[in-house]
Design an enzyme around this catalytic site. Structure first.
Site, PDB file in Angstrom:
ATOM      1  N   ARG A   1       0.814  -1.253  -0.196  1.00  0.00           N
ATOM      2  CA  ARG A   1       0.084  -0.040   0.102  1.00  0.00           C
ATOM      3  C   ARG A   1       0.861   1.212  -0.110  1.00  0.00           C
ATOM      4  O   ARG A   1       1.894   1.193   0.669  1.00  0.00           O
ATOM      5  CB  ARG A   1      -0.747   0.010   1.322  1.00  0.00           C
TER       6      ARG A   1
ATOM      7  N   ASP B   1      -2.729   1.621  -4.843  1.00  0.00           N
ATOM      8  CA  ASP B   1      -3.985   2.177  -3.780  1.00  0.00           C
ATOM      9  C   ASP B   1      -5.048   0.965  -4.239  1.00  0.00           C
ATOM     10  O   ASP B   1      -5.741   1.239  -5.219  1.00  0.00           O
ATOM     11  CB  ASP B   1      -4.395   3.233  -3.976  1.00  0.00           C
ATOM     12  N   LEU B   2      -5.238  -0.124  -3.578  1.00  0.00           N
ATOM     13  CA  LEU B   2      -6.157  -1.177  -3.972  1.00  0.00           C
ATOM     14  C   LEU B   2      -7.597  -0.704  -3.871  1.00  0.00           C
ATOM     15  O   LEU B   2      -8.435  -1.355  -4.186  1.00  0.00           O
ATOM     16  CB  LEU B   2      -5.938  -2.487  -3.211  1.00  0.00           C
TER      17      LEU B   2
ATOM     18  N   ARG C   1      -7.662 -10.670   6.033  1.00  0.00           N
ATOM     19  CA  ARG C   1      -8.589 -11.687   6.766  1.00  0.00           C
ATOM     20  C   ARG C   1      -9.512 -12.223   5.839  1.00  0.00           C
ATOM     21  O   ARG C   1      -9.687 -11.674   4.547  1.00  0.00           O
ATOM     22  CB  ARG C   1      -9.540 -10.740   7.645  1.00  0.00           C
TER      23      ARG C   1
ATOM     24  N   ARG D   1     -13.565  -8.843  -1.540  1.00  0.00           N
ATOM     25  CA  ARG D   1     -14.239  -7.565  -1.608  1.00  0.00           C
ATOM     26  C   ARG D   1     -13.571  -6.647  -2.447  1.00  0.00           C
ATOM     27  O   ARG D   1     -14.397  -5.672  -2.908  1.00  0.00           O
ATOM     28  CB  ARG D   1     -14.707  -6.969  -0.231  1.00  0.00           C
TER      29      ARG D   1
ATOM     30  N   GLY E   1      -5.995 -12.023  15.935  1.00  0.00           N
ATOM     31  CA  GLY E   1      -4.969 -12.939  16.637  1.00  0.00           C
ATOM     32  C   GLY E   1      -3.609 -12.667  16.349  1.00  0.00           C
ATOM     33  O   GLY E   1      -3.281 -12.180  15.455  1.00  0.00           O
ATOM     34  N   HIS E   2      -2.630 -13.425  17.163  1.00  0.00           N
ATOM     35  CA  HIS E   2      -0.990 -13.579  17.180  1.00  0.00           C
ATOM     36  C   HIS E   2      -0.693 -14.724  17.255  1.00  0.00           C
ATOM     37  O   HIS E   2      -1.386 -15.459  17.872  1.00  0.00           O
ATOM     38  CB  HIS E   2      -0.512 -12.398  17.673  1.00  0.00           C
TER      39      HIS E   2
ATOM     40  N   ASN F   1      -1.573 -16.859  20.370  1.00  0.00           N
ATOM     41  CA  ASN F   1      -2.798 -17.342  20.578  1.00  0.00           C
ATOM     42  C   ASN F   1      -3.104 -18.425  19.851  1.00  0.00           C
ATOM     43  O   ASN F   1      -3.726 -19.293  20.141  1.00  0.00           O
ATOM     44  CB  ASN F   1      -3.977 -16.041  19.869  1.00  0.00           C
TER      45      ASN F   1
ATOM     46  N   ASP G   1       3.999 -18.513  13.729  1.00  0.00           N
ATOM     47  CA  ASP G   1       4.185 -17.823  12.600  1.00  0.00           C
ATOM     48  C   ASP G   1       4.904 -18.301  11.480  1.00  0.00           C
ATOM     49  O   ASP G   1       4.606 -18.444  10.231  1.00  0.00           O
ATOM     50  CB  ASP G   1       4.622 -16.350  12.763  1.00  0.00           C
TER      51      ASP G   1
END
Length: 389
Positions: A51, A75-76, A100, A106, A140-141, A144, A171
């Site tokens: 971005r 710029d999406l 997400r 979308r 979450g990370h 978690n 991760d």
């Protein structure tokens, strides 16, 4: 001279076994960039779509996870930018996103949107909870994600509380590693089917899969839900960490009888039978006292090159200087930054690090978009669709 002119990035410069594979990366943080770093290290031509202005972490050349690939800023929220990504997809083999679930749909960049342009595209999705399930839309990370898989509960030798190992297990162990495995498997499959597919890489799934051996140990009674009670979690004195005379530490992993015998011989100790569980506290006490008699360096010298399975625990800042890692070039200095060399290694198509450091977001917009066949890049920049840093 401008930063743009200073950069020497040449698209498609990779030398590893993935040379010729083209990847579109929708910029994220953590495991997604790490997966794309791995693919770029291995020779893939990866174009990172940032971005404008970048995201959460902007540390420039110090962001090792973003090395080896150009950054373009789009710029999406602008339909022209979305169309530009779809044009990139037309000549790509892989797209990687870590948003997400539902966000790319979308935006008009979901799997169906991309397959309409390129039905062979492998669509890699990196999330913590996965694309479905009751928590799929929840933030979450790492800690978690590994918490609900049974992995975090057993970590650490302090029985009163678990200890988390940074964000290595979730991760990067259960996340980016499994995304790369999935993408490579899907790339092989598309050769026969001619059809791309979604790779749903969820950190919870990968972490649970990493923990397969723990399931086996628990089933045979060599591990339990109680910390520091099993074979590999500090429950045995011959697989544990010990402090030395100078306050540093050693890792002792003499599991097999022959390695344990070598450990005892070098320590010059007379210890009772380790197979009698009643003797384990006595053995631990003896090892603890013995290791406190010398410094870490002295013990490291004694055990160097032996099969006693003892290694010094050293901080990251000193790891590159360890003789074994130095001999292999496991950690290298590039652009003033000590960082890991590409892994794994290959006998014929050896990967190499590309010449430029990690770019600022949008530093390569002109050169990278043009290299991928996008025309009128200057027009995109003038209209605010794209940004050249």
């Amino acid at each position: 001279m401008t930063e743009e002119a200073d950069r020497t990035f040449t698209p498609g410069q990779g030398t590893g076994p993935l040379r010729g594979v083209r990847v579109v990366e929708l910029a994220g943080i953590g495991p997604g960039p790490h997966a794309c770093m791995i693919m770029a290290d291995l020779g893939a031509d990866v174009i990172r779509v940032d971005r404008p202005g970048g995201g959460f972490l902007n540390v420039g050349k110090y962001d090792v996870l973003n090395r080896g690939r150009p950054s373009v800023a789009l710029d999406l929220k602008n339909p022209e930018a979305v169309e530009t990504v779809l044009r990139l997809v037309e000549s790509a083999d892989v797209l990687v996103e870590g948003l997400r679930p539902g966000v790319t749909e979308r935006l008009g960049l979901g799997p169906d949107d991309c397959w309409a342009r390129n039905p062979k595209l492998v669509y890699g999705r990196m999330t913590g909870w996965g694309q479905d399930g009751p928590w799929s839309q929840v933030a979450g990370h790492d800690m978690n994600y590994i918490a609900i898989t049974g992995a975090l509960h057993g970590l650490g030798q302090d029985r009163s509380r678990p200890h988390f190992p940074g964000n290595l297990v979730g991760d990067f162990g259960g996340g980016s590693t499994y995304l790369v495995i999935g993408v490579l498997a899907a790339l092989l499959e598309v050769r026969t089917s001619g059809r791309g597919q979604v790779v749903d890489a969820a950190i919870v799934d990968g972490t649970a899969h990493l923990n397969a051996m723990a399931s086996m140990l628990r089933a045979v009674g060599a591990a339990s839900d109680r910390r520091a009670s099993g074979l590999l979690d500090g429950g045995t004195p011959y697989y544990d960490i010990y402090e030395t005379a100078d306050g540093k530490h050693l890792s002792v992993g003499a599991l097999e009888p022959q390695f344990y015998a070598e450990l005892v011989r070098l320590l010059e100790l007379d210890l009772p039978d380790r197979d009698d569980l009643a003797n384990l506290p006595v053995i631990r006490e003896a090892l603890t006292a013995r290791f406190k008699e010398r410094t870490q360096a002295e013990w490291a010298e004694l055990f160097d090159g032996t099969d006693a399975c003892v290694a010094p625990i050293i901080p990251l800042g000193e790891a590159a200087e360890h003789p074994h890692l130095a001999a292999r070039g496991t950690l290298v200095e590039r652009d003033g930054i000590v960082q890991p060399a590409p892994a794994p290694r290959f006998s014929r198509t050896a990967p190499t690090l590309g010449p430029p450091p990690a770019p600022a977001p949008g530093a390569d917009t002109r050169v990278a978009l043009a290299a991928w066949g996008i025309d009128d890049v200057d027009g995109l920049i003038e209209r605010g669709v794209a940004t050249q840093a």
